[in-house]
Scaffold this active site. Structure first.
Site, mmCIF file in Angstrom:
data_model
loop_
_atom_site.group_PDB
_atom_site.id
_atom_site.type_symbol
_atom_site.label_atom_id
_atom_site.label_comp_id
_atom_site.label_asym_id
_atom_site.label_seq_id
_atom_site.Cartn_x
_atom_site.Cartn_y
_atom_site.Cartn_z
ATOM 1 N N GLU A 137 44.959 27.893 33.944
ATOM 2 C CA GLU A 137 44.773 28.657 32.709
ATOM 3 C C GLU A 137 44.176 27.817 31.587
ATOM 4 O O GLU A 137 43.348 28.296 30.820
ATOM 5 C CB GLU A 137 46.108 29.267 32.265
ATOM 6 C CG GLU A 137 46.491 30.467 33.131
ATOM 7 C CD GLU A 137 47.908 30.944 32.900
ATOM 8 O OE1 GLU A 137 48.552 30.482 31.943
ATOM 9 O OE2 GLU A 137 48.362 31.774 33.701
ATOM 10 N N VAL A 138 44.625 26.587 31.474
ATOM 11 C CA VAL A 138 44.105 25.721 30.405
ATOM 12 C C VAL A 138 43.057 24.778 31.008
ATOM 13 O O VAL A 138 43.372 24.006 31.923
ATOM 14 C CB VAL A 138 45.245 24.902 29.746
ATOM 15 C CG1 VAL A 138 44.687 23.982 28.670
ATOM 16 C CG2 VAL A 138 46.308 25.828 29.165
ATOM 17 N N HIS B 175 45.624 19.004 34.010
ATOM 18 C CA HIS B 175 47.026 18.696 33.743
ATOM 19 C C HIS B 175 47.805 18.694 35.041
ATOM 20 O O HIS B 175 47.576 19.525 35.916
ATOM 21 C CB HIS B 175 47.648 19.662 32.730
ATOM 22 C CG HIS B 175 47.368 21.098 33.013
ATOM 23 N ND1 HIS B 175 46.155 21.691 32.728
ATOM 24 C CD2 HIS B 175 48.139 22.068 33.561
ATOM 25 C CE1 HIS B 175 46.196 22.961 33.080
ATOM 26 N NE2 HIS B 175 47.389 23.212 33.597
ATOM 27 N N ASN C 166 46.789 22.792 39.266
ATOM 28 C CA ASN C 166 45.996 23.991 39.515
ATOM 29 C C ASN C 166 44.538 23.702 39.150
ATOM 30 O O ASN C 166 44.272 22.976 38.196
ATOM 31 C CB ASN C 166 46.525 25.150 38.666
ATOM 32 C CG ASN C 166 47.955 25.528 39.037
ATOM 33 O OD1 ASN C 166 48.310 25.506 40.204
ATOM 34 N ND2 ASN C 166 48.759 25.854 38.039
ATOM 35 N N ASP D 56 56.239 21.204 28.716
ATOM 36 C CA ASP D 56 55.548 22.492 28.794
ATOM 37 C C ASP D 56 56.229 23.475 27.829
ATOM 38 O O ASP D 56 57.457 23.531 27.736
ATOM 39 C CB ASP D 56 55.613 23.032 30.237
ATOM 40 C CG ASP D 56 54.631 24.172 30.465
ATOM 41 O OD1 ASP D 56 53.648 23.968 31.208
ATOM 42 O OD2 ASP D 56 54.845 25.265 29.883
ATOM 43 N N HIS E 57 51.462 19.177 36.567
ATOM 44 C CA HIS E 57 52.802 19.695 36.272
ATOM 45 C C HIS E 57 53.828 18.817 36.986
ATOM 46 O O HIS E 57 53.669 18.505 38.174
ATOM 47 C CB HIS E 57 52.966 21.115 36.818
ATOM 48 C CG HIS E 57 52.076 22.142 36.195
ATOM 49 N ND1 HIS E 57 52.509 23.034 35.234
ATOM 50 C CD2 HIS E 57 50.775 22.452 36.405
ATOM 51 C CE1 HIS E 57 51.517 23.845 34.884
ATOM 52 N NE2 HIS E 57 50.452 23.509 35.584
HETATM 53 P P1 AMP Z 1 47.980 26.089 34.309
HETATM 54 O O1 AMP Z 1 48.306 27.492 34.672
HETATM 55 O O2 AMP Z 1 48.099 25.132 35.472
HETATM 56 O O3 AMP Z 1 46.670 25.966 33.573
HETATM 57 O O4 AMP Z 1 49.123 25.635 33.321
HETATM 58 C C1 AMP Z 1 49.018 25.673 31.940
HETATM 59 C C2 AMP Z 1 50.368 25.312 31.382
HETATM 60 O O5 AMP Z 1 50.239 25.001 30.011
HETATM 61 C C3 AMP Z 1 51.412 26.439 31.496
HETATM 62 O O6 AMP Z 1 52.532 25.977 32.241
HETATM 63 C C4 AMP Z 1 51.745 26.741 30.049
HETATM 64 O O7 AMP Z 1 53.101 27.089 29.891
HETATM 65 C C5 AMP Z 1 51.385 25.436 29.346
HETATM 66 N N1 AMP Z 1 51.050 25.546 27.935
HETATM 67 C C6 AMP Z 1 50.190 26.414 27.361
HETATM 68 N N2 AMP Z 1 50.120 26.201 26.022
HETATM 69 C C7 AMP Z 1 50.940 25.153 25.765
HETATM 70 C C8 AMP Z 1 51.304 24.439 24.592
HETATM 71 N N3 AMP Z 1 50.813 24.763 23.381
HETATM 72 N N4 AMP Z 1 52.186 23.413 24.684
HETATM 73 C C9 AMP Z 1 52.691 23.072 25.885
HETATM 74 N N5 AMP Z 1 52.384 23.703 27.037
HETATM 75 C C10 AMP Z 1 51.530 24.726 26.976
#
Ligand code: AMP
Length: 119
Positions: free
Chosen positions: A100-101, A105, A92, A34, A107
């Site tokens: 967020e993404v 994924h 999430n 991450d 964690h």
């Molecule tokens: P979520 O809130 O569950 O969607 O988690 C998204 C995760 O993606 C967060 O922990 C971010 O720190 C991580 N993240 C966002 N952009 C990147 C990236 N370019 N490379 C690695 N991790 C990322």
């Protein structure tokens, strides 16, 4: 998949447009550190298929894809040195789940006691 936003950052990684810190990959999954770690060790495991969240993945993924995600957990945990001490896993989902993404994924957090912050 029509309801999948292929502009998300993890989709860009899978297309090779962004180069993450890759730890492990096989036919179905991909694991990398991450970028903004919330614990000493913070790794993300994602499916290579276009699934925006765990709902889509659970409903649409093949048995092979489903199995590969869970099989990757102990493999990656061992590779980053947290299998012995233990770890937290977190997925999430969507707005209320704080996702967020929009690419599924998982964690994997460890390397120290990981406080659960559900804020
Ligand atoms: P979520 O809130 O569950 O969607 O988690 C998204 C995760 O993606 C967060 O922990 C971010 O720190 C991580 N993240 C966002 N952009 C990147 C990236 N370019 N490379 C690695 N991790 C990322």
């Amino acid at each position: 998949m029509s309801d999948y936003d292929s502009g998300n950052v993890f989709a860009k990684m899978l297309r090779g447009e962004i180069t993450p810190d890759i730890i492990y990959q096989d036919e179905y999954v991909f694991a990398f550190h991450d970028a903004y770690p919330k614990a000493k060790v913070h790794v993300l495991i994602i499916p290579k298929g276009a699934y925006k969240n765990i709902t889509q993945f659970g409903e649409r993924a093949s048995d092979a894809e489903l199995i590969a995600m869970l099989r990757a957990v102990p493999k990656v945990a061992e590779m980053v040195g947290i299998k012995e001490g233990g770890y937290r896993t977190l997925i999430n989902c969507d707005k209320d789940g704080g996702q967020e993404v929009p690419h599924l994924h998982l964690h994997l957090l460890g390397g120290e006691f990981v406080k659960l912050d559900l804020g």
